[in-house]
Design an enzyme around this catalytic site. Structure first.
Site, PDB file in Angstrom:
ATOM      1  N   ASP A  62       0.835  -1.193   0.000  1.00 12.84           N
ATOM      2  CA  ASP A  62       0.000   0.000   0.000  1.00 12.84           C
ATOM      3  C   ASP A  62       0.874   1.248   0.000  1.00 12.84           C
ATOM      4  O   ASP A  62       1.865   1.329   0.743  1.00 12.84           O
ATOM      5  CB  ASP A  62      -0.889  -0.029   1.248  1.00 12.84           C
ATOM      6  CG  ASP A  62      -1.740   1.200   1.399  1.00 12.84           C
ATOM      7  OD1 ASP A  62      -2.615   1.410   0.551  1.00 12.84           O
ATOM      8  OD2 ASP A  62      -1.531   1.954   2.375  1.00 12.84           O
ATOM      9  N   GLU A 106       1.731  -0.366  -5.034  1.00 12.15           N
ATOM     10  CA  GLU A 106       0.808   0.710  -5.374  1.00 12.15           C
ATOM     11  C   GLU A 106       1.703   1.934  -5.548  1.00 12.15           C
ATOM     12  O   GLU A 106       2.197   2.488  -4.549  1.00 12.15           O
ATOM     13  CB  GLU A 106      -0.219   0.939  -4.264  1.00 12.15           C
ATOM     14  CG  GLU A 106      -1.235   2.003  -4.613  1.00 12.15           C
ATOM     15  CD  GLU A 106      -2.215   2.285  -3.486  1.00 12.15           C
ATOM     16  OE1 GLU A 106      -3.388   2.573  -3.770  1.00 12.15           O
ATOM     17  OE2 GLU A 106      -1.806   2.226  -2.301  1.00 12.15           O
TER      18      GLU A 106
END
Length: 701
Positions: free
Chosen positions: A356, A392
């Site tokens: 993330d 990401e």
């Protein structure tokens, strides 16, 4: 309670000795438990042991031994299942970055399991809530009653013949799912197991995924996390899980027995079905928030080491938008992250990670660095060399958007693919050149430094945003249930309601939406790269127009299996089978239209519907709305492989199609306007239906 005295040789029947500084955390060795924790700036560290129900603090044991910045002690006779926490003494000087407060019970950063739920209370705060001095004040209340307890764990497990599937990247089809969301309403999952790891690994779920052709399931965060206080006050919960409490502990709410073996059993069952398990991990921040957040773990152990600070140390760098940013430039914080990754691979047998806001992890003092400490540590690690790593590639910090900027072997979520496909099939003008780039793996972003075409993780939807059904049903988000007056979530979704906003029974609108979904899904599976499907999209799941369901642990966030469109699921299975059966659709090398040594033909040939190659002016023509492409194995491979696929992507009106003369005949494999039609011979000059994808394979004598 022995809180202040000298280290006893025996405490309540437990022999206490110096122990050792490794491994970090609580480690059962058959004779007792060794405890080791990091703090560079603490003055004293105490281990607190608790009763089996976690309500009573039994004793405090000072950790007198210190090797470098690792404090340690061994307590004989302790066994797995014992509950514990820490109290850490040191300066409370927020202006200098120090927030030690021994009145606050701390979760072991290396805890392998947590017991008890976090109970929001002002006593969790290191400062006095409401004080005129804000976080510069000091709160002396004991927080132990409100904080989950760390649990001593013996993670040994009978893995039997478990073997990681190790699916090659060019064969990978990812399915992003939420443990609870996928199972909470699933009629084939036992009610007692719904919302749990064991329910996720039930026969009904595994059979569905195998039938779809999924090779890899990517789970939203399963590390132990908290429900934000502002959400609890509104009667909501942190559904997605991006507020980590412990990087080694599975989230207790996904367990039925409260035991680590439940997660391990899930992984073993997925592997037996040939499916990999990837975890969405959040090493960019913790759930402790900013300077007004609670003292639960890292802040109390060594705030100045664990977090990136500014303005002398009182305030937190907030490149994550969550209040704080972990300091991976500190060797012990980086070690914790690396130890966590290895733990989940070696002990829990997971097959990879999706990071993330990964740009945070690569940000050094001078900015984002693909050769920074985190990337160097990961790339040299022999354990992580055998698993999938997905970034990401953005955050909200300076220079945070880094799509294509990550080093091998990282894959990256490709939002350019997402937005480009949405706009093309919505009918935006001038999108043919962009579609061409996306079909070839976004080479303009990823074809460098010997990276493979699989580096691009292609997706149309993900947990963050509209579902596929909502993408074709809403032009405006509907996030009112989040309690933020619809201000949260993306505003520019490149969506289209096909004539009616929201759900409708109009058969014409429904047919148009179903066709749009099939076109998007077909384009996803026909593109070079690594495809990712959002769980529920294959059955037409809706979130009622909510494109930011992070707090919707309810029917909005859960997949609706009652109204499942199994016809669409069958179409997705057909697409994954088509991709699996044709290697030309899943190549490692990029295609650049170069001549192949084996037959002299280019590895990619763009065509118009009339069979001619597009002219330069065609590529810039807003009316160029039927793009055709002939794909072969990459020229660089120069293999004796004559496989070819011809695909048509028509967002315009119906028109005649001239098939390439590079084969004596063609078979129509797929027509999105007739999703159940079997393969059939294709005649020259056939009509391409409006708003359709067609796929052909050659017929050779």
């Amino acid at each position: 309670m022995n809180a202040q005295g000298a280290l006893p040789g025996r405490l309540a029947g437990h022999a206490v000795s110096a122990g050792r500084p490794w491994p970090m955390g609580a480690s059962f060795d058959g004779e007792g438990v060794n405890f080791a924790v990091f703090s560079a700036h603490a003055e004293r560290v105490e281990l607190c042991l608790f009763s089996a129900d976690g309500r009573k603090e039994l004793c405090r044991i000072p950790l007198r031994e210190r090797d470098g910045d690792v404090w340690h002690v061994h307590v004989g006779g302790l066994t797995p299942g014992s509950l514990y926490g820490y109290r850490v003494h040191g300066p409370y000087a927020p202006e200098g970055g120090h927030r030690f407060n021994p009145n606050k019970l701390l979760i072991d950063p290396y805890a392998r399991q947590l017991s008890g739920r976090l109970r929001w209370s002002d006593a969790m705060m290191g400062y006095r809530v409401g004080s005129s001095r804000a976080d510069l004040s000091f709160d002396a209340r004991d927080s132990a009653f409100a904080v989950p307890k760390s649990v001593v764990v013996d993670p040994s497990f009978n893995w039997g013949g478990d073997r990681p599937p190790r699916v090659p990247l060019h064969e990978t089809v990812i399915y992003e799912a939420h443990v609870k969301g996928l199972t909470a309403l699933h009629p084939g999952v036992d009610k007692g197991l719904r919302g749990s790891f064991l329910g996720l690994a039930s026969d009904a779920v595994l059979e569905h995924l195998v039938k779809l052709g999924i090779t890899t399931i990517e789970l939203l965060p399963v590390h132990a996390f908290l429900d934000d206080r502002f959400l609890v006050a509104k009667g909501l919960r942190n559904y997605w899980g991006y507020q980590t409490l412990g990087f080694f502990a599975p989230e207790p709410r996904y367990m039925t027995k409260g035991e680590v073996w439940e997660f391990q059993t899930m992984v073993r069952r997925f592997h037996a079905a040939g499916i990999e398990v990837i975890l969405d991990v959040v090493y960019n921040h913790s759930g402790e928030g900013d300077e007004l957040g609670p003292t639960l773990s890292f802040r109390g152990f060594d705030n100045r080491s664990y977090y990136r600070l500014r303005d002398g140390g009182r305030y937190y760098v907030n490149d994550t938008g969550t209040g704080n940013t972990l300091n991976l430039t500190h060797p012990m914080v980086l070690r914790m992250v690396m130890d966590s990754l290895r733990y989940w691979v070696e002990v829990m047998h997971v097959d990879g990670f999706r990071f993330d806001l990964a740009s945070v992890l690569g940000r050094e003092a001078h900015g984002f660095d693909p050769n920074g400490g985190f990337f160097d540590a990961v790339r040299q690690d022999p354990v992580l060399a055998r698993v999938k790593l997905i970034a990401e590639p953005w955050d909200i910090g300076p220079g945070g958007y880094q799509l294509g900027g990550y080093p091998h072997p990282f894959l990256e979520w490709n939002d350019k693919f997402r937005d480009g496909l949405r706009r093309y099939w919505r009918g935006d003008t001038g999108m043919a050149p962009d579609l061409a780039k996306r079909l070839l793996g976004s080479a303009e972003r990823f074809d460098h430094s010997a990276r493979a075409a699989t580096s691009s993780v292609n997706f149309i939807t993900a947990h963050d945003g509209f579902t596929l059904e909502d993408l074709v049903s809403f032009t405006m988000k509907r996030n009112f249930a989040n309690g933020e007056e619809n201000r949260d979530g993306h505003d520019d979704n490149h969506s289209d309601n096909l004539g009616v906003e929201g759900p409708t029974g109009d058969p014409a609108v429904r047919a148009a939406r179903d066709l749009r979904k099939r076109n998007l899904l077909a384009t996803l599976m026909l593109a070079q790269g690594t495809p990712m499907l959002l769980a529920g999209d294959e059955i037409g799941n809706s979130q009622q127009g909510n494109n930011n369901a992070y707090a919707q642990d309810n029917d909005i966030g859960w997949i609706n299996w009652t109204d499942a469109d199994m016809g669409l699921a069958a179409f997705v299975a057909r697409l994954t089978a088509l991709r699996r059966d044709h290697r030309v659709l899943r190549q490692r090398r990029f295609l650049h239209g170069r001549a192949r040594g084996v037959d002299g033909l280019p590895d990619v040939i763009w065509r118009r519907a009339d069979g001619s190659p597009p002219r330069p002016e065609d590529w810039h023509d807003p009316g160029f709305r039927c793009l055709c492409v002939e794909l072969r194995r990459a020229a660089e491979g120069d293999l004796d492989d004559h496989e070819v696929i011809f695909a048509v992507f028509n967002v315009g009106s119906a028109q005649k199609l001239m098939l390439p003369d590079t084969a004596p005949g063609w078979t129509l494999l797929l027509d999105t306007t007739r999703p159940e039609a079997p393969p059939e011979p294709a005649a020259q000059g056939l009509e391409v239906p409006a708003h359709s994808v067609l796929v052909f394979a050659p017929i050779f004598p």
